[in-house]
Enzyme design. Structure first.
Site, PDB file in Angstrom:
ATOM      1  CE  LYS A 198      -3.199   2.397   3.052  1.00 47.91           C
ATOM      2  NZ  LYS A 198      -4.223   2.265   4.067  1.00 47.91           N
TER       3      LYS A 198
HETATM    4  C1  R5P Z   1      -2.504   4.656   7.650  1.00 46.63           C
HETATM    5  O1  R5P Z   1      -1.486   4.248   8.058  1.00 46.63           O
HETATM    6  C2  R5P Z   1      -3.669   3.850   7.721  1.00 46.63           C
HETATM    7  O2  R5P Z   1      -3.311   2.572   7.307  1.00 46.63           O
HETATM    8  C3  R5P Z   1      -4.858   4.283   6.912  1.00 46.63           C
HETATM    9  O3  R5P Z   1      -5.623   3.159   6.800  1.00 46.63           O
HETATM   10  C4  R5P Z   1      -4.502   4.778   5.554  1.00 46.63           C
HETATM   11  O4  R5P Z   1      -3.794   5.973   5.649  1.00 46.63           O
HETATM   12  C5  R5P Z   1      -5.697   4.901   4.587  1.00 46.63           C
HETATM   13  O5  R5P Z   1      -6.571   5.804   4.968  1.00 46.63           O
HETATM   14  P1  R5P Z   1      -6.678   7.225   4.273  1.00 46.63           P
HETATM   15  O6  R5P Z   1      -7.269   6.987   2.927  1.00 46.63           O
HETATM   16  O7  R5P Z   1      -7.575   7.960   5.189  1.00 46.63           O
HETATM   17  O8  R5P Z   1      -5.304   7.801   4.171  1.00 46.63           O
END
Ligand code: R5P
Length: 292
Positions: A205
């Site tokens: 990710k």
């Molecule tokens: C961050 O470390 C977390 O894993 C969140 O799940 C990630 O940032 C995704 O969420 P957002 O789209 O709000 O950034």
């Protein structure tokens, strides 16, 4: 270790050539994995499209109660039908998500910092592999801090989780963290995503950046892209469109869905880009019509 002064900057990513080792499986880099791994990956990435809409609501693991996620028990059931995967902590899942839901599960397994810390890069593996198995997790998410103070410990965490995951055929999702001191450049993301893939992560990710197609081409496993801070809906849909057009295997969006005034319609619009091939303009038209 290689002499880093003698290493030339990589430049030819063959971005128009598809990944050469897909075999007959729909997930990049997974052709040689065993049946159990492939089964989990097929719950994450739709075999029809090869893509995924992951919904991240694991923010409470370091932020506590977040705007839009004050009541997980009320929010998640409304959104679950429109997303492929729920990404969360075991506490959120066990307390607020009925086990009857059929979504894939990305279980966050590291923690150790909070909003009260300046340096968030020091974490531990907080969930045993046995509990990931009990929860039937489809992947285990590990925050990884390349270039930060906590790099060594986070790579240690990542290695332990990957090793346990390989033992029991549970994929590991390596999450590229971006610290305050790091720049969101393609150079950084090429470095971080490639390190995580070579460590053995089955999914990575990361974030969108310039030259994103090169980041995708250089990473031999699927990339899913975080939404990041809340944007106006039109811009968030353009982000989703750009990452899919750039070759990402999906999104892992949180705030841009759960902080929208219309989270269900936003999740549906994102889904239309990821799985149905709509452009950002078409998806925004859908969103506008659905929220009239
Ligand atoms: C961050 O470390 C977390 O894993 C969140 O799940 C990630 O940032 C995704 O969420 P957002 O789209 O709000 O950034």
């Amino acid at each position: 270790m290689a002499d880093k002064d003698g290493i030339k900057v990589a430049k030819d990513y063959h971005v128009n050539e598809p990944f050469a080792n897909m075999g007959d499986f729909h997930v990049k880099g997974a052709n040689a994995l065993d049946w159990g791994m492939k089964k989990h990956l097929s719950r994450i990435f739709d075999p029809q499209t090869g893509k995924t809409v992951m919904f991240a609501f694991d923010h409470g693991y370091f932020m506590g109660s977040t705007s839009g996620l004050e009541r997980l028990d009320l929010v998640i059931p409304k959104l679950a039908p429109y997303v492929d995967v729920l990404m969360a902590t075991r506490g959120a899942l066990r307390t607020c998500v009925p086990a009857s839901f059929r979504n894939g599960i990305a279980l966050r397994v590291t923690s150790g910092s909070s909003m009260l810390n300046d340096d968030l890069s020091h974490e531990v593996v907080a969930v045993d592999i046995e509990d990931a198995i009990r929860m039937n997790a489809d992947c285990m998410a590990v925050q990884t801090f390349i270039g930060a103070d906590g790099q060594l410990s986070s790579i240690d965490n990542l290695s332990r989780v990957i090793n346990a995951g390989l033992k029991y055929s549970i994929p590991t999702l390596g999450v590229v963290a971006v610290g305050k001191e790091m720049e969101r450049t393609d150079r950084f993301f090429k470095l971080a995503t490639r390190i995580l893939a070579e460590m053995g992560c089955q999914i990575v990710k990361t974030y969108y950046c310039d030259n994103f197609e090169e980041v995708v081409a250089a990473c031999p496993v699927p990339l899913v892209i975080a939404g990041g801070k809340k944007l106006p809906e039109k811009e968030a849909l353009t982000l989703a469109y750009n990452v899919i057009r750039g070759g990402a295997a999906g999104v892992d969006m949180g705030r841009n869905i759960f902080q929208s005034p219309h989270p269900v319609e936003m999740a549906q619009a994102v889904r239309k880009i990821v799985h149905e091939g709509l452009t950002d303009k078409e998806a925004y038209e859908f969103y506008s019509e659905a929220t009239k």
